[in-house]
Structure formats: C-alpha cells, structure tokens
Write a protein that holds these residues in place. Sequence first.
Motif, PDB file in Angstrom:
ATOM      1  N   ALA A 106      39.653  50.978  51.526  1.00 32.65           N
ATOM      2  CA  ALA A 106      40.308  51.522  50.329  1.00 32.65           C
ATOM      3  C   ALA A 106      40.569  50.410  49.323  1.00 32.65           C
ATOM      4  O   ALA A 106      40.280  50.539  48.134  1.00 32.65           O
ATOM      5  CB  ALA A 106      41.624  52.202  50.726  1.00 32.65           C
ATOM      6  N   LEU A 107      41.085  49.297  49.816  1.00 32.34           N
ATOM      7  CA  LEU A 107      41.364  48.151  48.944  1.00 32.34           C
ATOM      8  C   LEU A 107      40.085  47.704  48.235  1.00 32.34           C
ATOM      9  O   LEU A 107      40.077  47.457  47.032  1.00 32.34           O
ATOM     10  CB  LEU A 107      41.903  46.981  49.771  1.00 32.34           C
ATOM     11  CG  LEU A 107      43.416  46.815  49.846  1.00 32.34           C
ATOM     12  CD1 LEU A 107      43.761  45.665  50.753  1.00 32.34           C
ATOM     13  CD2 LEU A 107      43.981  46.586  48.456  1.00 32.34           C
ATOM     14  N   ILE A 108      39.013  47.597  49.037  1.00 32.73           N
ATOM     15  CA  ILE A 108      37.743  47.128  48.465  1.00 32.73           C
ATOM     16  C   ILE A 108      37.286  48.090  47.369  1.00 32.73           C
ATOM     17  O   ILE A 108      36.837  47.670  46.293  1.00 32.73           O
ATOM     18  CB  ILE A 108      36.677  46.994  49.563  1.00 32.73           C
ATOM     19  CG1 ILE A 108      37.050  45.853  50.501  1.00 32.73           C
ATOM     20  CG2 ILE A 108      35.310  46.751  48.960  1.00 32.73           C
ATOM     21  CD1 ILE A 108      36.114  45.697  51.672  1.00 32.73           C
ATOM     22  N   LEU A 109      37.415  49.378  47.644  1.00 30.21           N
ATOM     23  CA  LEU A 109      36.961  50.359  46.656  1.00 30.21           C
ATOM     24  C   LEU A 109      37.739  50.235  45.355  1.00 30.21           C
ATOM     25  O   LEU A 109      37.164  50.212  44.263  1.00 30.21           O
ATOM     26  CB  LEU A 109      37.141  51.764  47.251  1.00 30.21           C
ATOM     27  CG  LEU A 109      36.150  52.799  46.726  1.00 30.21           C
ATOM     28  CD1 LEU A 109      34.729  52.364  47.035  1.00 30.21           C
ATOM     29  CD2 LEU A 109      36.424  54.146  47.385  1.00 30.21           C
TER      30      LEU A 109
ATOM     31  N   ALA B 175      38.147  48.342  39.706  1.00 38.17           N
ATOM     32  CA  ALA B 175      38.812  47.529  38.678  1.00 38.17           C
ATOM     33  C   ALA B 175      37.814  46.606  37.996  1.00 38.17           C
ATOM     34  O   ALA B 175      37.819  46.441  36.771  1.00 38.17           O
ATOM     35  CB  ALA B 175      39.945  46.717  39.313  1.00 38.17           C
ATOM     36  N   ILE B 176      36.933  46.007  38.808  1.00 39.90           N
ATOM     37  CA  ILE B 176      35.946  45.089  38.228  1.00 39.90           C
ATOM     38  C   ILE B 176      35.000  45.839  37.299  1.00 39.90           C
ATOM     39  O   ILE B 176      34.691  45.397  36.189  1.00 39.90           O
ATOM     40  CB  ILE B 176      35.161  44.369  39.334  1.00 39.90           C
ATOM     41  CG1 ILE B 176      36.104  43.502  40.167  1.00 39.90           C
ATOM     42  CG2 ILE B 176      34.051  43.507  38.754  1.00 39.90           C
ATOM     43  CD1 ILE B 176      35.456  42.878  41.372  1.00 39.90           C
TER      44      ILE B 176
ATOM     45  N   VAL C 205      39.642  41.741  46.449  1.00 38.43           N
ATOM     46  CA  VAL C 205      40.848  42.028  45.660  1.00 38.43           C
ATOM     47  C   VAL C 205      41.121  40.880  44.709  1.00 38.43           C
ATOM     48  O   VAL C 205      41.455  41.076  43.533  1.00 38.43           O
ATOM     49  CB  VAL C 205      42.054  42.270  46.604  1.00 38.43           C
ATOM     50  CG1 VAL C 205      43.341  42.292  45.814  1.00 38.43           C
ATOM     51  CG2 VAL C 205      41.876  43.565  47.364  1.00 38.43           C
ATOM     52  N   ALA C 206      40.926  39.651  45.191  1.00 42.50           N
ATOM     53  CA  ALA C 206      41.095  38.488  44.316  1.00 42.50           C
ATOM     54  C   ALA C 206      40.113  38.561  43.151  1.00 42.50           C
ATOM     55  O   ALA C 206      40.452  38.229  42.016  1.00 42.50           O
ATOM     56  CB  ALA C 206      40.894  37.194  45.102  1.00 42.50           C
TER      57      ALA C 206
ATOM     58  N   ALA D 272      38.894  39.427  37.362  1.00 42.51           N
ATOM     59  CA  ALA D 272      38.323  40.231  36.276  1.00 42.51           C
ATOM     60  C   ALA D 272      39.412  40.685  35.322  1.00 42.51           C
ATOM     61  O   ALA D 272      39.266  40.639  34.099  1.00 42.51           O
ATOM     62  CB  ALA D 272      37.572  41.429  36.852  1.00 42.51           C
ATOM     63  N   LEU D 273      40.535  41.145  35.903  1.00 43.54           N
ATOM     64  CA  LEU D 273      41.621  41.623  35.047  1.00 43.54           C
ATOM     65  C   LEU D 273      42.230  40.467  34.256  1.00 43.54           C
ATOM     66  O   LEU D 273      42.596  40.633  33.082  1.00 43.54           O
ATOM     67  CB  LEU D 273      42.682  42.322  35.893  1.00 43.54           C
ATOM     68  CG  LEU D 273      42.186  43.624  36.533  1.00 43.54           C
ATOM     69  CD1 LEU D 273      43.207  44.201  37.490  1.00 43.54           C
ATOM     70  CD2 LEU D 273      41.837  44.650  35.458  1.00 43.54           C
ATOM     71  N   LEU D 274      42.325  39.302  34.873  1.00 38.90           N
ATOM     72  CA  LEU D 274      42.829  38.132  34.154  1.00 38.90           C
ATOM     73  C   LEU D 274      41.925  37.818  32.964  1.00 38.90           C
ATOM     74  O   LEU D 274      42.404  37.495  31.873  1.00 38.90           O
ATOM     75  CB  LEU D 274      42.899  36.927  35.105  1.00 38.90           C
ATOM     76  CG  LEU D 274      43.323  35.610  34.472  1.00 38.90           C
ATOM     77  CD1 LEU D 274      44.759  35.701  33.993  1.00 38.90           C
ATOM     78  CD2 LEU D 274      43.175  34.457  35.455  1.00 38.90           C
ATOM     79  N   ALA D 275      40.617  37.909  33.195  1.00 39.84           N
ATOM     80  CA  ALA D 275      39.676  37.646  32.100  1.00 39.84           C
ATOM     81  C   ALA D 275      39.924  38.593  30.941  1.00 39.84           C
ATOM     82  O   ALA D 275      39.975  38.184  29.786  1.00 39.84           O
ATOM     83  CB  ALA D 275      38.237  37.784  32.610  1.00 39.84           C
ATOM     84  N   VAL D 276      40.069  39.870  31.265  1.00 44.73           N
ATOM     85  CA  VAL D 276      40.305  40.853  30.214  1.00 44.73           C
ATOM     86  C   VAL D 276      41.624  40.566  29.515  1.00 44.73           C
ATOM     87  O   VAL D 276      41.731  40.610  28.284  1.00 44.73           O
ATOM     88  CB  VAL D 276      40.291  42.279  30.810  1.00 44.73           C
ATOM     89  CG1 VAL D 276      40.860  43.274  29.829  1.00 44.73           C
ATOM     90  CG2 VAL D 276      38.878  42.661  31.202  1.00 44.73           C
ATOM     91  N   ALA D 277      42.649  40.245  30.314  1.00 47.67           N
ATOM     92  CA  ALA D 277      43.980  40.014  29.749  1.00 47.67           C
ATOM     93  C   ALA D 277      43.988  38.808  28.815  1.00 47.67           C
ATOM     94  O   ALA D 277      44.705  38.794  27.814  1.00 47.67           O
ATOM     95  CB  ALA D 277      44.982  39.813  30.877  1.00 47.67           C
TER      96      ALA D 277
END
Lengths: 177, 160, 668
Positions: free
Chosen positions: B6-9, B14-15, C435-436, C441-446
């Motif tokens: 789930a975390l990976i998904l 997000a990416i 997750v990192a 990616a979000l940091l880049a956008v921010a």
Amino acid sequence: MPQWLRVSIVIGIAALVVVLMLSFRRDPHDIRTGTVNKPAAAFTADRLDGTGTLSLSDYAGKVVVLNFFASWCPPCKEENPALVRVWERYRTSDVVFIGIVYQDATDKARAYVTANGVTWPTIRDDDGRVAFAYGVFGPPETYFIGPDGIIAGRHIGPIDEATLVASIDKLRAQASR
Amino acid sequence: MTRERALILVALLAILGALAWTAWPHETTAAERVDRITSELRCVTCQGLSVKDSPAASARQMRDLVVQRVAEGRTDEEIRGEFRASYGDWVLLSPPASSWTGLIWLVPLVALAAGLAVVIGRMRAPVPSTAAPSPRELAALRERVAREEALDLPQPDGAE
Amino acid sequence: MTLSFADLGTGALRAALPLAIWGIGAAAYAAAKRDGRALASARWSALITFLLVVLAALAMVGALVTHDFSIAYVARNNALETPLFFTVVSLWAALEGSILLWTAILAGATAYVAWRGTPALPRLATTALAVLFAMLAFFLLLVTTPAADPFVRSEIVPLDGNGPNPLLQNHPLMALHPPLLYLGYVLFSVPFAYAIASLILGEGGDRWLVATRRFALVSWALLGVGIVAGSWWSYAVLGWGGYWAWDPVENAAIMPWLVATAYLHSVMVEEKRRLLRSWNLSLVIAAFALTILGTFLTRSGVVNSVHAFTQSAIGPLLLGYLVAIVVLSVGLLLWRLPTLRDTGAVGSPLSREAIFLFQNVVFVAATLTVLLGTLYPLIAEALSGAQLSIGRPYFDRVEVPLALALLFLMGIGPQLPWHGASRATLERQFSAPIVAAAGGALLAVATGLGAAFAVLTYALAAFVAATVVQEFARGIRARRALHGESAGTAFANLLRRSGRRYGGYVVHLGIVLVAVAVATSQSKTIEVERTVRAGDHFEAAGYSVAFGGLRSVSEPQRDLLVADLRVTGNGADEQLRPALLFFPNATQAVGSPGIAAGLHDDVYTILVAYDTNARSWATIRVLVIPLVSWLWLGGGVVGLGAVIAALPQPKRREVMRRLVEAPATVGD
C-alpha cells in the motif's frame, strides 16, 4: 558475445579510425558555410565619420568589396596596406570598398581609420546586424559582391593584394560581358 | 494488500502526480521563447557556447536580434532559419531531426537496444556449468576454505 | 662547463629512451625464460628511467623558474612577470610540458610495477612490465623528437616571453586539474598492461583483475576528481556561469571515466560469480583506448575547443599509437576468446549481477553517445563536406535520461542479493526508499522545480540516499548484534573492515549530491542583466546588487578593469569584483567572474560590457545559481568514498596476498 555484435564493433572501430585520419586534412577554424553565392543582404548604416548614412543600394551595379575590421584586430592592421594599395588602383573605376566596423568603440575605430590611411567609405555596425546578415565570424573578413548583387566570394582572415586583385578583376570581367 | 504494498502504491502515485504537475501546459512567455531559441544557437565567436550562455558581445547582439524577432511574431523556425541562412547548419547546436544528420538522435536508442538485447539473450540461455570438480580440485578448494576460516574473516560482500 | 637546463633535460630524456627499449626486451625475456637476472635488469631500467624523466621534468621547472627563454617552450608559456605559482604550474600548461608530465607518471607506474608488482605475480607482472615499457618507450619517443620535445631551442632568444595563456593564470585550480587528470589517465595503463599480459600468457583467469583492482579504483577516483576539478575551474575562470559545456575536451575526459565506472562494477560480478571475463577485458581495453583517444582529440587540433592546442606532428603519431593499441588488444582478445568461457550464467533479472549488467549497458550507451556526438561533426564533414555542430542541447537531452536510469539502478543494485530475490524481499527492501522517493518528488515540486527531469532526479536521489542509509543501518545493527559494539564503533568498523562495500555506498552518496546539484542549478538559475551607473543597485532573486563603479588595477603581468559590487540579501553581504583582464599579448579582454559562493546559492557576477569612453556605465550580468557548491562537495565525497574503498583492510591484505600468489587452480 554474438557474432553480429563482434563484427559490427570491429567495423565501427575501423570506420572511426578512417574518419579521424581524414579529419587531419581540415582546419577546424575554417568554417565554410555561409552566404556565398546568395544575394548580398541590403543594409543602411551610419557612416563612421558622422556625415550621414550609407546604403548598399547606393552602389548597385558596381563591384563592392566589403571589409569587416576592428581597431583591436592585429591581422586587420596587417592587411590594411594591401587594401590601401588596391583601393588606390581601383577607386576611380566601378569598384567601391566599404569598411564596416565590427564590435568596436567609435572613437577607437575613427583613430584606427585615421592612423592607417583608410580613405574608402566606412560605416558603423553597432548592433552587429550587418555582420550577422553576412555570416561574419570575426575580423578581418572580406566579401566580394558582384554588379549583379550576388556575393561572389568571401575571404576569412587577412587578405593579400593578389587575392584582392584577382577577385575584383574576375567580377569586373563578368560585368563587362 | 500488505502494508508495504500500500505504501509503495501511494508513493508511486505521488511521484506520478508530481511529474504530471510539471507537464501542466502553460503559456510560454516571450522571455522563455528567447531563452529556448538562444540556447540552441551557437555563439559565433566562442568555442561552442550557446548564445544564451555566452557573455561575449556578439552573442549579446544575437540575443537582441532574437528578442526583436520574437517581438515581431516570427516562429522559432523562422528565427533559426535567419541565422542558418548566414552561418549554415553549423550555427545550430542541435542538428535538426529532419535531415540525415538527424540520425545522431537514434544513436543512444540503438546502443541501449543492442545492449539490452545481448544481456537479456544471455539471461535466457544459461550456459551449462562444467563437470564436477576433480578430487584434486576439491582438495584445493577445501584447503582454501580452511585457510579463510582460520583467519575468521567475513565473506566478501555477500553473506552479511 | 655550465650545464643548461635544456642540456640537462634533453640529455636525461635521450638517455631514458634506450633504457626503456632495453626494458621491453629484458622484461619480455625475463617473463618467457623466468630469468632472474633479466628481471633485475628490467627493474633497474625502470627505476633509472623514472629518475631520468623526473630529472627532465625538474629541469623544465628550473628553466621556467629562471625564465630561460632560450627554450622555446619557456618563451611561449612564461614571462618575466608571471608569478612563481603559475610559473611552476605552466609545466603542464601546454602540449610538450604535459606530455612530459604524462611520461613522468607513466615511468613512475612502470617502476612501481617493476619493484612491487613483480614479486607478487612473477610471470604476469613481468609480462605487464614489458607492455608498460613499450608504452613508455613510445612516449619517450614523442618527447625526444620534434613532435613534442619540450627542450627545443628558441630560434631567437626573446628578452621576455609570451606568458601563459591568460585563461591559465587565473586560478589555483590549474595546479590540480591537469595532474589529477593525467594521474587518472596514466595509472589506468597498469590494469590495461596486466590485462594484455593475461591475454598474451593465455591465463584465462582473474588474477590480472584482482591484482590491479586497487590501481583501477585509484585511477578512476583521480580521474573523477580531476574532472570535477576541471568543472570547478571552468566555472570559476571561464566566466559564463556554467560548469560543463560538452566541449570536446571535456567529453574526452568523461568517456574513459564512464567506461571505468562500468568496469569497477562488472569486476565485482567476475570476482563473485566468475562471469563476464571477456567483457571485463573488453572494458579495460576500451577504457584505456579512450584515454588515448581523449589525449589525441585534445592535442591533435582536430577539434576546436576551449583547450585549443595548436596542431603539431603529434596528432598522426598519437593516432597511430591508438590504432596500434586497439588492433593489438582486440586481436589478442579475439585470439584468446575460447579460453575465456564463462562458467554459469546470470539467471534472474532481479539479481545484483543482472542490475550490474544493465548498468554496464547504460554506461556503454552513454559513452557511445558522447563519442559519436563529439565525432559526428568530423564524420559529417569527411563524408559530405557539411559542417554542423553538436552541443549542449543534444547531449543534455540524450544523456540526462541515461543518467536518471543509472541513478535508479544505483539504488536497487546494492540492495539486491547475488543470484536473485523474491518479490516479498523486494517489497520489504524497497518500501521505505520508494516512500523517500515520493518525498523527494514532492520536495522538488514544493521548491518550484518545474522540469520533469528535476523532479525525477530528486525522487531518485532520495531513493538512493534512503537505500544507502538503510544499508548502513542494517550493517550497524548486525555488528551490534554480533560483536556488541556501540553504534559509532560499528559505523567506523563497517568502513574499516568492509571498506569496499561501504566506501562504495559513500561514493554513491557523493553521486547523489552531484545529481541534486546539477538538477537544481540547471532548473532554477536566475539571470539578470542590467546596465548601471555608479551608485545604482538592482534586485536579482532576493539579492540586492549595488554597483560602486569601475576602476583600473595594474598588475605586473596584466591590467584589470574591475567592477566593484556589493551583494546583500538572504544573510549574505559580500564585495564582489568581476573584472575584465587585459594581457599584453591578447587582442581581447578575458572576463573574470566575481563569485559569492554559498552552501545554498552562488551569486555569480560578470562584467559584460562597459563604457569605453568615459567609464560611466557598466553592464553587469548576475546569475543566482542554487546548490552548485554541492557539485564540488559531491566530488569530494566521491573521492572520500574511493579512499575508504581502496584502503587495505588489515587481515584481508595477508589473505589476498596469499590467495593471489597461489598457483592457478579451480576456476582460474
């Protein structure tokens, strides 16, 4: 490693070596692409001595020798005596020399012109547009424009008397035909 | 679904979201157009710098010309064409993809494809290993293992 | 009788050449007949040759320092006003001096192999010594003939010399960049020589690789740090605000480095799984050939570039050398190919060896692209007369995706075990790093990075950093459990005892820093150009730049026109002095930037133009470049990681020595 890959690698290396050997013959500073054999770009620019403007169209039908120069350019100084001699020879005929200042301060260019006996018309090219239109890489460069308005030839680097005379005579011969 | 999956998904989503955000179309300003065009034109008095990067006088004049042409409404192709007419293809820092010089764009793809083909081909057809080691070779192997064990060292890079 | 420096230098070099030629024969004979006396003779030849070449180099330095203009090289590259530092550094400022330096390093490597290499692996190292002597003889030939003779006399002895190229007297990095680069290039001759020796002897094993592993790592590291130093020099001196322009000479340096990086990794596959023998040999040959190609491109005058060495007879000679090397090595490789069969195969695509293979493919594709891009103008002109350019737009567009692929592989490779992993293992290993990556990616956008490649770089950088941290954490946990060490001691021991692995991770972290630096500086640099009068100030990206005026400064070897700037904002307050430098023998001024470097932003100022009549105005270009300092930091971290990986571990050294000395047995 599959046979096809091995063979293509060997061929690739051989081709590379041949190319490198061929490239010895050329001079990396000689960029030939340009505006030769195309119509000369029209321009109107301020004269260096401040007496108004000059247009290329003023000399339509004549043989025009455009010489790009600058006061900071040693080869320009080198070629200047040849230009002076040839100009003296042809100035009363249907040949005109036009000197175009390239990337230079006006007062320095004026001083150069006075000091080196440049008596043909000279103009300023402050925004560099004329140089771009002709494809100039840096001074000294000389362009030969025939009476038909086509750039017949171009010389990069300091020009000598023989080349000047030969190119001008060729164009004058074309005109009289 | 496991917690990890789930975390990976979520992370992958997000990416992708971030990437989609960068692809959001926006009006290219005149300044951006000038930057783009000048980054593809070669400074004629420099050693390979683009007109955008070069602080040389001729480069700045070329940039002024580009600014004027952009303001006049010319297209990228027309502006590039004006310089090409004076200086030839040499003045373009990136060969146009249409002419045969555009072949250069294929080089990385071909290299990657060929390499991957070779590697994947080798993975599918494992070479059968040689016959079992002879008694002499086995004895030498045993001796080597004993030596390493005697020195009590961690195995190189793997068994940790 | 006075001995001039020229006599000393010429004499030393002319004496060294026959010694080197003798060395070829002595070493070859010693290897073939296992003759101890021939080996001793070869060893002494190597040592004396090295001393002679060093003597010649010192003679050149002496000539430079004493401004001996009777030597043409000194007259061209030195002047009475040149400061001492740059005088010494001009040993490698131009063609002949740099070939002399190259020869000196090669002689040093040959002597090292002769004395330290031959006791460990008599036959292999002695054959390698013969190969090294042959290469040394070629370079000695270059420096004793007009092609690259540094001690050629001046036709007329001038009262004062030309002085070094203005660009080469600007920055102390001139002392570092060329020697580091040459050390990297030349030291790679040793793995190459061992590889050739292994092929000549038909050994078919891995001993050549194991014996030269550290040499390869050290030369890779020196080359890499040398390239970063060159980038830094380019940034600080050339005054355009960038650090890499895909200039042909820059490309010439990075190509062998890319192949060497691939080699360092696939070597691990050969050591661990006994695979890829012929591939590793090809990589070594390719890397070495690329160092010679690079030298050829830089020095032959065939390509136009920043380094612009004048054309000389050295071009065809280097090309001939390159062709000879390639033909001989490829020929040897093809001849011995049957003895280089792999035992086993790669198997699962989700194994470490498979990832290393993919990484190799990407590195080779990247190298080929750089090679063909650099040579394409030459090829096109040779074939069709067309003159075209291939520059940043092409290389950036093509290499960036490849670099991103490499970042990705760098993250997953070390985490995967040899032979393969199950999906469950993968999910467990990679959930935190992915997750990192999302965080990156979000940091880049921010932070406003609007380009896709920048977002991906941040994501992948975070991914790799997380995997490295994970690996260190696991290692520390394991050591604490096994040996009861504290976290700090465990960390130190990981670096000391498993230096190869954890030093490698440190290198990866350095690469991550470089990637982030490049992505950020390329996407978020802000440029402002203004024409100002004394007392004016303007804004640039949160900084305020105040122009104080122009002033002239006279120095012994040059005149400067300096623009006094004061940059404030974001906690910074610095005086910057971008200038135009006027050298007596140069027609146009050279720009020198004023840089306020910071951990976050560099404020980079250039004096672009000025009022030549009254000096009442100046045009100043200001670039605010974020995170560019991380590039140099990252380079340092890579070097540090390489040192950690190269340091010999105490007990391992003994075991490795004995293992390597053992006669060829199973699998060899």
